[in-house]
Structure formats: C-alpha cells, structure tokens
Design a protein around this motif. Structure first.
Motif, PDB file in Angstrom:
ATOM      1  N   ALA A  14      37.176  17.525 -22.797  1.00  0.00           N
ATOM      2  CA  ALA A  14      36.407  16.411 -23.350  1.00  0.00           C
ATOM      3  C   ALA A  14      34.914  16.598 -23.082  1.00  0.00           C
ATOM      4  O   ALA A  14      34.080  16.358 -23.970  1.00  0.00           O
ATOM      5  N   ILE A  15      34.563  17.028 -21.877  1.00  0.00           N
ATOM      6  CA  ILE A  15      33.146  17.260 -21.563  1.00  0.00           C
ATOM      7  C   ILE A  15      32.587  18.341 -22.481  1.00  0.00           C
ATOM      8  O   ILE A  15      31.480  18.208 -23.022  1.00  0.00           O
ATOM      9  N   LYS A  16      33.331  19.411 -22.688  1.00  0.00           N
ATOM     10  CA  LYS A  16      32.884  20.486 -23.574  1.00  0.00           C
ATOM     11  C   LYS A  16      32.730  19.976 -25.011  1.00  0.00           C
ATOM     12  O   LYS A  16      31.742  20.296 -25.691  1.00  0.00           O
ATOM     13  N   HIS A  17      33.695  19.203 -25.464  1.00  0.00           N
ATOM     14  CA  HIS A  17      33.621  18.634 -26.818  1.00  0.00           C
ATOM     15  C   HIS A  17      32.358  17.788 -26.967  1.00  0.00           C
ATOM     16  O   HIS A  17      31.632  17.902 -27.973  1.00  0.00           O
ATOM     17  N   ASN A  18      32.090  16.945 -26.000  1.00  0.00           N
ATOM     18  CA  ASN A  18      30.935  16.049 -26.087  1.00  0.00           C
ATOM     19  C   ASN A  18      29.627  16.835 -26.071  1.00  0.00           C
ATOM     20  O   ASN A  18      28.683  16.499 -26.807  1.00  0.00           O
ATOM     21  N   ALA A  19      29.557  17.866 -25.219  1.00  0.00           N
ATOM     22  CA  ALA A  19      28.342  18.681 -25.168  1.00  0.00           C
ATOM     23  C   ALA A  19      28.090  19.361 -26.508  1.00  0.00           C
ATOM     24  O   ALA A  19      26.950  19.405 -27.006  1.00  0.00           O
ATOM     25  N   GLY A 218      23.066  12.499 -20.360  1.00  0.00           N
ATOM     26  CA  GLY A 218      23.921  12.106 -19.248  1.00  0.00           C
ATOM     27  C   GLY A 218      25.221  11.510 -19.750  1.00  0.00           C
ATOM     28  O   GLY A 218      26.196  12.214 -19.990  1.00  0.00           O
ATOM     29  N   LEU A 219      25.239  10.205 -19.956  1.00  0.00           N
ATOM     30  CA  LEU A 219      26.476   9.487 -20.266  1.00  0.00           C
ATOM     31  C   LEU A 219      27.199  10.043 -21.488  1.00  0.00           C
ATOM     32  O   LEU A 219      28.432  10.093 -21.523  1.00  0.00           O
ATOM     33  N   LEU A 220      26.449  10.481 -22.495  1.00  0.00           N
ATOM     34  CA  LEU A 220      27.077  11.033 -23.700  1.00  0.00           C
ATOM     35  C   LEU A 220      27.993  12.206 -23.380  1.00  0.00           C
ATOM     36  O   LEU A 220      29.054  12.373 -23.986  1.00  0.00           O
ATOM     37  N   LEU A 221      27.584  13.038 -22.416  1.00  0.00           N
ATOM     38  CA  LEU A 221      28.381  14.212 -22.079  1.00  0.00           C
ATOM     39  C   LEU A 221      29.732  13.845 -21.502  1.00  0.00           C
ATOM     40  O   LEU A 221      30.682  14.628 -21.572  1.00  0.00           O
ATOM     41  N   TYR A 222      29.824  12.642 -20.940  1.00  0.00           N
ATOM     42  CA  TYR A 222      31.071  12.200 -20.319  1.00  0.00           C
ATOM     43  C   TYR A 222      31.885  11.298 -21.242  1.00  0.00           C
ATOM     44  O   TYR A 222      32.867  10.695 -20.831  1.00  0.00           O
ATOM     45  N   GLY A 223      31.437  11.225 -22.506  1.00  0.00           N
ATOM     46  CA  GLY A 223      32.248  10.592 -23.543  1.00  0.00           C
ATOM     47  C   GLY A 223      32.086   9.104 -23.703  1.00  0.00           C
ATOM     48  O   GLY A 223      32.974   8.449 -24.244  1.00  0.00           O
ATOM     49  N   VAL A 224      30.936   8.589 -23.284  1.00  0.00           N
ATOM     50  CA  VAL A 224      30.695   7.147 -23.412  1.00  0.00           C
ATOM     51  C   VAL A 224      29.386   6.939 -24.162  1.00  0.00           C
ATOM     52  O   VAL A 224      28.365   7.563 -23.836  1.00  0.00           O
ATOM     53  N   ASN A 225      29.414   6.062 -25.132  1.00  0.00           N
ATOM     54  CA  ASN A 225      28.241   5.758 -25.944  1.00  0.00           C
ATOM     55  C   ASN A 225      27.281   4.856 -25.166  1.00  0.00           C
ATOM     56  O   ASN A 225      27.648   3.742 -24.811  1.00  0.00           O
ATOM     57  N   PRO A 226      26.045   5.297 -24.917  1.00  0.00           N
ATOM     58  CA  PRO A 226      25.107   4.466 -24.168  1.00  0.00           C
ATOM     59  C   PRO A 226      24.251   3.567 -25.053  1.00  0.00           C
ATOM     60  O   PRO A 226      23.345   2.895 -24.560  1.00  0.00           O
ATOM     61  N   THR A 234      33.444   6.908 -31.802  1.00  0.00           N
ATOM     62  CA  THR A 234      34.571   7.581 -32.425  1.00  0.00           C
ATOM     63  C   THR A 234      34.417   9.101 -32.390  1.00  0.00           C
ATOM     64  O   THR A 234      35.392   9.834 -32.550  1.00  0.00           O
ATOM     65  N   GLU A 235      33.205   9.598 -32.185  1.00  0.00           N
ATOM     66  CA  GLU A 235      32.953  11.039 -32.127  1.00  0.00           C
ATOM     67  C   GLU A 235      33.128  11.602 -30.720  1.00  0.00           C
ATOM     68  O   GLU A 235      33.185  12.818 -30.542  1.00  0.00           O
ATOM     69  N   LEU A 236      33.195  10.724 -29.729  1.00  0.00           N
ATOM     70  CA  LEU A 236      33.215  11.147 -28.332  1.00  0.00           C
ATOM     71  C   LEU A 236      34.622  11.115 -27.752  1.00  0.00           C
ATOM     72  O   LEU A 236      35.487  10.387 -28.233  1.00  0.00           O
ATOM     73  N   GLN A 237      34.813  11.915 -26.709  1.00  0.00           N
ATOM     74  CA  GLN A 237      36.081  11.927 -25.992  1.00  0.00           C
ATOM     75  C   GLN A 237      35.826  11.526 -24.536  1.00  0.00           C
ATOM     76  O   GLN A 237      35.148  12.268 -23.815  1.00  0.00           O
ATOM     77  N   PRO A 238      36.323  10.353 -24.102  1.00  0.00           N
ATOM     78  CA  PRO A 238      36.127   9.962 -22.700  1.00  0.00           C
ATOM     79  C   PRO A 238      36.667  11.028 -21.753  1.00  0.00           C
ATOM     80  O   PRO A 238      37.804  11.494 -21.891  1.00  0.00           O
ATOM     81  N   ALA A 239      35.849  11.411 -20.785  1.00  0.00           N
ATOM     82  CA  ALA A 239      36.228  12.502 -19.885  1.00  0.00           C
ATOM     83  C   ALA A 239      36.951  12.011 -18.642  1.00  0.00           C
ATOM     84  O   ALA A 239      37.540  12.817 -17.927  1.00  0.00           O
ATOM     85  N   MET A 240      36.915  10.720 -18.380  1.00  0.00           N
ATOM     86  CA  MET A 240      37.620  10.170 -17.214  1.00  0.00           C
ATOM     87  C   MET A 240      38.680   9.165 -17.656  1.00  0.00           C
ATOM     88  O   MET A 240      38.396   8.262 -18.450  1.00  0.00           O
ATOM     89  N   ARG A 241      39.882   9.331 -17.125  1.00  0.00           N
ATOM     90  CA  ARG A 241      40.954   8.350 -17.308  1.00  0.00           C
ATOM     91  C   ARG A 241      41.344   7.860 -15.924  1.00  0.00           C
ATOM     92  O   ARG A 241      41.899   8.613 -15.114  1.00  0.00           O
ATOM     93  N   LEU A 242      41.029   6.609 -15.629  1.00  0.00           N
ATOM     94  CA  LEU A 242      41.337   6.029 -14.326  1.00  0.00           C
ATOM     95  C   LEU A 242      42.734   5.427 -14.374  1.00  0.00           C
ATOM     96  O   LEU A 242      43.017   4.551 -15.199  1.00  0.00           O
ATOM     97  N   VAL A 243      43.600   5.915 -13.509  1.00  0.00           N
ATOM     98  CA  VAL A 243      45.030   5.599 -13.575  1.00  0.00           C
ATOM     99  C   VAL A 243      45.525   5.176 -12.198  1.00  0.00           C
ATOM    100  O   VAL A 243      45.124   5.739 -11.177  1.00  0.00           O
TER     101      VAL A 243
END
Length: 363
Positions: A14-19, A218-226, A234-243
C-alpha cells in the motif's frame, strides 16, 4: 512472541502504491518521503524500506529520528525538519550525510562557526504565514548570503510551509503568492520546497513542479487523504489496519449499561462485545458512542467509554460473533478519518498515537 492478538497490520504494498500515485499526480519535481514520528506510526523500518525505491529523499523530525532512518539502511538524501542546535549535531550531519533545516539565527550561527570536513546541503525555511518556524521574509536574502558565503554549506533548498492547505482558506493563495515572489527575487538557492501532501491537492496552492522542486509528502504516502478533495481517497490504499480481538460477549437487557460512567445504555435487549483495544494502545478515549468499527464484514458502533485496555461495541445485529473474532478499528474498511471525526481529532493524531505495545505486523 505475541500472545495478545491486538496488532497494527502494515501493508508495504500500500505504501508503494501510494508513493507511485503521488509521483504520477506530481507531474515533475522530486518526492521527499516524510518518515518522522516512527513513519507516521507505521514503523520507521517498514516505511523506509517500502518508500526507498519510490522517493528521491526522506525527511525526519530531529536527529534521533534521522539516525534511526540511517540505521534502517537508507543512504539517500535525508532532511532534518527541525534542524540542529549544536556543533555536535552538525558533526553528525557531516558524518551521516544529513541536510539540516535552518530556521533561526542560532542555527545559522552554529553552521557558520562549525568545523566540518566537508560542507552540508541545508534547507532554509522562510515564514510565509505559518508563524511556527522560519525566517521573516525581509531577512531571507541576508540569511541566504550568509549561507552562500560559508565554507560549511554546499547548497541551499529554499522552503516554506502551508498552514491551511487541508481546506479552502484565503491564506493559501497569500502564502503561495509570497513564496512565488520570494523565489523570483531571491538569489543564492539551488532548489525549492513549498508543497506538503495537502498543498499538492489543493487547487489554491497548486503550480507546475519544476525539476528542482521538492514535494514533502507525509500522510498521502500512508494512504490517507489530508485534504478536502474527496475523490482522492478512492485512489489511495490505507497502509495501516488496526485490529483487535473480541475477548468477551455480554447480553444486556433494556436499561442496562456498559463501561465506566454507564455512558451507553441498551434501548432494548442488546449484545455487546469487549475488544482488546484501549487508550493505552492509542485508540482515542474521547471517541463517541457509534464510532465505526467492523467485525465479520459488518459495520458496528462503539458502545460506552473507551478504557485503558478495552472498548465495547454493539454487535446485536451481527450473526455468529465469537470470542477471538478480529475487529477492525480502522483500515481498509473503516476510514481512520471517520474515527478521527468521532473523536474530535485528526487522522495524523490517531496513526502516530498507536502505542508501542501494539505490534506492527507486515502484511
């Protein structure tokens, strides 16, 4: 060995996709991946390793963070955003090939007086309206002249920082105009850096990036729209899933309450699940009843106050919930921005606030 199932799943892909997505919309310039605050809470090592092939440089907040980036194996350009305040730090900058930001007189004097074996590339920060760090605009040329005449400086990137790029604001255009005027009139710098993640997306602050312009993402790389540009998410992939797992189930009758302060009361017979996630893990204590989560593919809501180690959710409408079931607190299915809204905070705060007792698991 981790016995507790609570975890933050980190997606390198996801981080790679966002970058790569950021690079496409930049349409030029250089990309600086910001990995401060332990990679925005994702872990500095996984963040650096995922980003390295896709960025032109990285940025840390202060010296200790920069050294952690170097210890991860990264050898490329690395900026220290708060700069240095001692000769000892500048010596480390020389030894580790780090680029400090210079935002005040004390830092400039420190560079002028240092005894370095080879010069440093520095970033000169100018205040165009943030009023947090940076030189007054009327002192910018003098500061540039001093840096240019120092044997300890090999080159200068001129930078500033947007205060309101995450939304429409009259000061966005003002800051853009001021920085454009500065870059046109000042001499003695070799590169520019004005845009952060939100500044790249905001129509009020966009301009074509030239070859030597650096975008600080910053935030864009981790998949969150700032920003308030809604279609971006819709173009981003969240890089963290808190479970976290369900560790108990309780049937409540109408009128019975759950948790500290009896802050949530059943309006009819209800089933609540206790989840191994609390404010000591970084989940916001101020999250309101109804804050979204997901279990067994269904959206559920927070029920009652978040405690130190646990929270409770209403699973009345979810069939077959069992102890051990994973609950997604935020990630691919639960937007961290929505959780932040329900807690009267921001997504940056939530991501960087996930505590050290929550293992980061690369997926």
């Amino acid at each position: 060995m981790h016995y507790r199932q609570t975890r933050a799943e980190i997606s390198s892909s996801a981080i790679k996709h966002n970058a790569n997505w950021v690079r496409r919309i930049m349409e030029g310039g250089k990309l600086l991946g910001v990995v401060k605050a332990d990679g925005y809470g994702h872990g500095v090592i996984p963040a650096v390793r995922a980003l390295e092939p896709h960025v032109d440089g990285m940025a840390a907040g202060f010296m200790e963070e920069a050294l952690a980036v170097r210890e991860s194996g990264y050898k490329g350009p690395l900026v220290i955003l708060e700069g240095c305040f001692s000769a000892a730090e500048l010596t480390i900058c020389y030894e580790q090939d780090l680029s400090p930001v210079v935002h005040c007189e004390q830092q400039l004097e420190c560079i002028e007086q240092a005894q370095l074996r080879s010069p440093l590339w520095v970033w000169l920060k100018i205040d165009t309206g943030m009023h947090r760090l940076g030189w007054p605009q009327e002192q910018a040329q003098q500061a540039l002249n001093r840096l240019q005449s120092s044997n300890n400086v090999s080159g200068v990137t001129l930078m500033s920082h947007l205060a309101n790029a995450d939304a429409e604001h009259s000061r966005n255009a003002s800051q853009k105009q001021q920085f454009n005027k500065l870059s046109d009139t000042l001499s003695g710098y070799q590169a520019l850096s004005f845009h952060n993640s939100a500044g790249l997306l905001n129509p009020d602050t966009q301009w074509p990036l030239q070859a030597n312009d650096w975008l600080r993402a910053g935030l864009l790389l981790y998949g969150v729209n700032p920003s308030s540009v809604t279609e971006v998410q819709t173009e981003l992939q969240p890089a963290m899933r808190l479970v976290a797992p369900v560790i108990a189930l309780h049937k409540l009758e109408k009128g019975e309450s759950v948790g500290y302060g009896s802050a949530w009361t059943a309006d009819k017979p209800r089933v609540v699940a206790t989840v191994a996630m609390g404010y000591a893990d970084g989940y916001p204590r101020q999250a309101q009843n109804g804050t979204p989560a997901m279990v067994r593919g269904q959206r559920v809501g927070l029920a009652g106050r978040v405690s130190m180690d646990m929270l409770t959710i209403d699973v009345t409408e979810v069939e077959g919930v069992q102890i051990g079931d994973d609950v997604e607190l935020w990630g691919q299915n639960v937007d961290v921005r929505r959780v932040a809204d329900c807690a009267d905070t921001i997504s940056w705060h939530l991501l960087t606030g996930v505590s050290g007792r929550v293992p980061r698991v690369i997926v």
